[in-house]
Write an enzyme that holds these catalytic residues in place. Structure first.
Site, PDB file in Angstrom:
ATOM      1  N   GLU A 103       0.897  -1.172   0.000  1.00 59.38           N
ATOM      2  CA  GLU A 103       0.000   0.000   0.000  1.00 59.38           C
ATOM      3  C   GLU A 103       0.926   1.210   0.000  1.00 59.38           C
ATOM      4  O   GLU A 103       1.567   1.508   1.007  1.00 59.38           O
ATOM      5  CB  GLU A 103      -0.904  -0.061   1.242  1.00 59.38           C
ATOM      6  CG  GLU A 103      -2.189   0.700   1.080  1.00 59.38           C
ATOM      7  CD  GLU A 103      -2.061   2.118   1.589  1.00 59.38           C
ATOM      8  OE1 GLU A 103      -1.638   2.980   0.769  1.00 59.38           O
ATOM      9  OE2 GLU A 103      -2.349   2.368   2.758  1.00 59.38           O
ATOM     10  N   CYS A 112      -1.952   8.636   3.142  1.00 58.46           N
ATOM     11  CA  CYS A 112      -1.630   8.146   1.799  1.00 58.46           C
ATOM     12  C   CYS A 112      -2.689   8.597   0.794  1.00 58.46           C
ATOM     13  O   CYS A 112      -2.371   8.869  -0.365  1.00 58.46           O
ATOM     14  CB  CYS A 112      -1.472   6.636   1.793  1.00 58.46           C
ATOM     15  SG  CYS A 112      -2.852   5.764   2.518  1.00 58.46           S
TER      16      CYS A 112
HETATM   17  P1  NDP Z   1       9.164   4.703   4.315  1.00 60.41           P
HETATM   18  O1  NDP Z   1       8.492   4.150   3.147  1.00 60.41           O
HETATM   19  O2  NDP Z   1      10.651   4.751   4.334  1.00 60.41           O
HETATM   20  O3  NDP Z   1       8.745   3.926   5.666  1.00 60.41           O
HETATM   21  C1  NDP Z   1       7.697   3.024   5.822  1.00 60.41           C
HETATM   22  C2  NDP Z   1       8.157   1.801   6.600  1.00 60.41           C
HETATM   23  O4  NDP Z   1       9.134   1.086   5.828  1.00 60.41           O
HETATM   24  C3  NDP Z   1       8.853   2.137   7.921  1.00 60.41           C
HETATM   25  O5  NDP Z   1       8.578   1.131   8.873  1.00 60.41           O
HETATM   26  C4  NDP Z   1      10.315   2.090   7.517  1.00 60.41           C
HETATM   27  O6  NDP Z   1      11.183   1.934   8.598  1.00 60.41           O
HETATM   28  C5  NDP Z   1      10.323   0.897   6.596  1.00 60.41           C
HETATM   29  N1  NDP Z   1      11.476   0.825   5.698  1.00 60.41           N
HETATM   30  C6  NDP Z   1      12.291   1.834   5.265  1.00 60.41           C
HETATM   31  N2  NDP Z   1      13.249   1.346   4.450  1.00 60.41           N
HETATM   32  C7  NDP Z   1      13.041   0.013   4.349  1.00 60.41           C
HETATM   33  C8  NDP Z   1      13.694  -1.043   3.637  1.00 60.41           C
HETATM   34  N3  NDP Z   1      14.747  -0.835   2.862  1.00 60.41           N
HETATM   35  N4  NDP Z   1      13.201  -2.299   3.754  1.00 60.41           N
HETATM   36  C9  NDP Z   1      12.123  -2.550   4.518  1.00 60.41           C
HETATM   37  N5  NDP Z   1      11.465  -1.597   5.220  1.00 60.41           N
HETATM   38  C10 NDP Z   1      11.922  -0.326   5.131  1.00 60.41           C
HETATM   39  O7  NDP Z   1       8.634   6.141   4.605  1.00 60.41           O
HETATM   40  P2  NDP Z   1       9.386   7.355   5.326  1.00 60.41           P
HETATM   41  O8  NDP Z   1       9.122   7.251   6.754  1.00 60.41           O
HETATM   42  O9  NDP Z   1      10.825   7.445   4.944  1.00 60.41           O
HETATM   43  O10 NDP Z   1       8.624   8.592   4.684  1.00 60.41           O
HETATM   44  C11 NDP Z   1       9.075   9.078   3.431  1.00 60.41           C
HETATM   45  C12 NDP Z   1       7.931   9.277   2.493  1.00 60.41           C
HETATM   46  O11 NDP Z   1       7.266   8.054   2.286  1.00 60.41           O
HETATM   47  C13 NDP Z   1       6.851  10.210   2.982  1.00 60.41           C
HETATM   48  O12 NDP Z   1       7.176  11.551   2.758  1.00 60.41           O
HETATM   49  C14 NDP Z   1       5.685   9.771   2.139  1.00 60.41           C
HETATM   50  O13 NDP Z   1       5.760  10.338   0.881  1.00 60.41           O
HETATM   51  C15 NDP Z   1       5.900   8.286   2.022  1.00 60.41           C
HETATM   52  N6  NDP Z   1       5.062   7.549   2.978  1.00 60.41           N
HETATM   53  C16 NDP Z   1       3.901   7.048   2.517  1.00 60.41           C
HETATM   54  C17 NDP Z   1       3.059   6.395   3.363  1.00 60.41           C
HETATM   55  C18 NDP Z   1       1.768   5.839   2.889  1.00 60.41           C
HETATM   56  O14 NDP Z   1       0.926   5.486   3.700  1.00 60.41           O
HETATM   57  N7  NDP Z   1       1.570   5.735   1.601  1.00 60.41           N
HETATM   58  C19 NDP Z   1       3.357   6.245   4.804  1.00 60.41           C
HETATM   59  C20 NDP Z   1       4.640   6.794   5.184  1.00 60.41           C
HETATM   60  C21 NDP Z   1       5.430   7.431   4.283  1.00 60.41           C
HETATM   61  P3  NDP Z   1      11.828   3.249   9.263  1.00 60.41           P
HETATM   62  O15 NDP Z   1      10.715   4.056   9.769  1.00 60.41           O
HETATM   63  O16 NDP Z   1      12.656   2.721  10.325  1.00 60.41           O
HETATM   64  O17 NDP Z   1      12.611   3.924   8.179  1.00 60.41           O
END
Ligand code: NDP
Length: 489
Positions: free
Chosen positions: A262, A296
């Protein structure tokens, strides 16, 4: 009072990982947990290693093979799930406090929205635990062969969730996974691990056997990556950025684990001249400023019919200027902080970049000069679709606005995106509404309502907004696999 002392006791703990029904105090590496309303640390959690993930995955595998989980009657799984929902409600104040401190959003809104929705996710899927069924199929040699399908749990599932609705995101993944009979390893976002840790304890209190739900905290590129790559994990369910979604696809290739993703969005709100304008204007503002735009499905692109453009955009600008931005424990606050200093810089750089390319700020545009990560509700005009601010997911309270003449034009503009998560249409003309709903390449459409999600309504994205649908029966199917059985009659 009792709740206050239990919150204080919880926060003062040295948090480890929750593995096999017990706390594992892992390593020395810690992550400071910040309050986004102050920018100050108020707790710390373990930064999980690949080895910690391995322990959790192996605990989940053992639990999966253990009779107390695999042989539990579906009705028992249903009772456990229902009980988790009750415990979430019984601990609402405590969970809301942890969530507010950790995420910054309004405590009152958490109590009204996130907590009941999290409880409802478990109650909803409690009902599905007893309604999993295969089919009897007519095959090519009737009488000679008898065929049927059975639905079985996918196995060990890795659940990776973001920080915008920490408890709710965890609930939306755990509930269908448990209803299906899977065993889980949950990795919360590094910014917001606390409610996931507390939820793990409540799940244990509900009676779910040890090892069925494990929580490993840590950084995405270490802990999350290890979970996504682990060969004993059968499936990963992920919510987050499209960028990380693609990394998870690569990591999953090793054992071809199943994935549901998602991902991001750049969702349009579309207002036709015959719309009920008061409601449409309010929804256009709420669509982007709710949860500080960290949603999102946020309506981050507003398209208004040219004849009403100034009126509708003017109204959203007024709303943006009126919104009281402040910490979530102040009942007067209408919009909280962004989650982190990193997000604050990211949002500001999108706005600055847009302005350098010719966009004009009609409202907001800057961080607030105070502690914490507060950003003004922002409306940009004179944007072009090729600008990054108009095409990429910002995940902040930033709206871009454009005008249109007719349905085909707005359908083209709305579909001109790598994303396809959701859209909101405002018109009283049913023909227009249905015609546009057919043309939009998105997974979720709301007509004349800003309203949110429902546990029975599939939610997910077209294009680069993801794979699969959460919620409803489709959400359950994400955690099941089909076995076809053929018998000589
Ligand atoms: P991420 O996509 O990085 O984070 C979401 C989850 O993935 C967190 O638990 C994160 O851990 C984890 N994650 C990060 N890198 C990896 C990896 N290589 N392998 C597996 N899991 C991983 O979002 P961010 O927090 O960096 O936010 C950045 C942007 O992402 C936002 O500005 C937004 O645009 C988008 N975003 C979109 C969301 C949605 O619901 N569609 C929700 C959140 C963000 P950790 O937090 O430790 O990095």
């Amino acid at each position: 009072m009792a709740q206050q002392s239990s919150i204080a006791a919880f926060l003062s703990r040295r948090h480890g990982h929750f593995i096999d029904g017990a706390w594992l105090d892992a390593g020395e590496q810690r992550i400071e947990v910040m309050n986004p309303a102050t920018g100050r640390s108020f707790a710390s959690v373990a930064a999980g290693s690949a080895q910690d993930v391995d322990h959790a995955v192996r605990a989940a595998r053992r639990a999966l093979e253990h009779n107390s989980w695999s042989a539990a009657l579906p009705s028992q799984r249903g009772r456990w799930l229902w009980r988790i929902g009750e415990l979430i409600e019984n601990h609402a104040e405590e969970l809301a406090e942890l969530e507010y401190l950790n995420n910054g959003k309004s405590r009152a809104l958490i109590l009204k929205g996130d907590i009941p929705a999290a409880a409802d996710a478990f109650r909803y899927y409690a009902g599905w635990a007893t309604k999993i069924y295969g089919q009897t199929l007519a095959v090519s040699r009737p009488g000679a062969l008898h065929a049927y399908t059975v639905k079985e749990p996918l196995g060990v599932v890795g659940l990776i969730v973001p920080w915008n609705f920490p408890l709710l995101m965890a609930a939306w993944k755990l509930a269908p996974a448990l209803a299906a009979g899977c065993a889980c390893v949950l990795k919360p976002a590094e910014e917001t691990p606390l409610t996931a840790l507390r939820l793990a304890e409540l799940i244990q209190e509900a009676g779910v056997p040890p090892g069925v739900v494990n929580v490993v905290t840590g950084y995405g590129n270490v802990t999350g990556a290890a979970l996504a790559a682990h060969t004993l994990v059968d499936k990963v369910a992920f919510t987050g950025s499209t960028e990380v979604g693609k990394l998870i696809v690569q990591a999953a290739a090793g054992n071809l684990k199943k994935l549901s993703l998602e991902l991001g969005g750049k969702s349009p709100t579309i207002v036709f001249p015959d719309a009920k304008l008061t409601a449409a204007k309010e929804a256009a503002a709420m669509g982007i400023f709710f949860n500080a735009g960290q949603v999102c499905a946020a309506g981050s692109r507003l398209f208004v019919h040219r004849s009403l453009f100034d009126e509708v955009v003017g109204s959203v600008v007024d709303s943006a200027r009126r919104i009281r931005v402040g910490p979530g424990d102040d009942p007067r606050s209408q919009m909280g902080p962004l989650i982190s200093a990193k997000q604050l810089v990211r949002v500001q750089s999108y706005v600055n970049g847009g302005c350098e390319e010719g966009a004009k700020v009609a409202a907001g545009g800057r961080r607030l000069e105070r502690d914490g990560y507060f950003f003004e509700p922002t409306v940009l005009v004179d944007t072009r679709p090729d600008m990054r601010v108009a095409s990429e997911e910002i995940f902040g309270p930033v709206l871009v606005c454009g005008a249109f003449e007719d349905l085909d034009e707005v359908a083209r503009q709305a579909n001109d995106s790598i994303y396809g998560l959701s859209a909101s249409i405002w018109t009283q003309d049913l023909t227009t509404a249905h015609a546009l709903a057919r043309k939009l390449q998105v997974g979720s459409i709301r007509i004349n309502t800003g309203g949110g999600l429902d546990p029975n309504l599939p939610f997910g994205g077209y294009k680069q907004s993801g794979w699969g649908r959460e919620f409803g029966q489709e959400g359950l199917e994400l955690y099941l696999q089909t076995k076809a059985v053929l018998i000589s009659a």
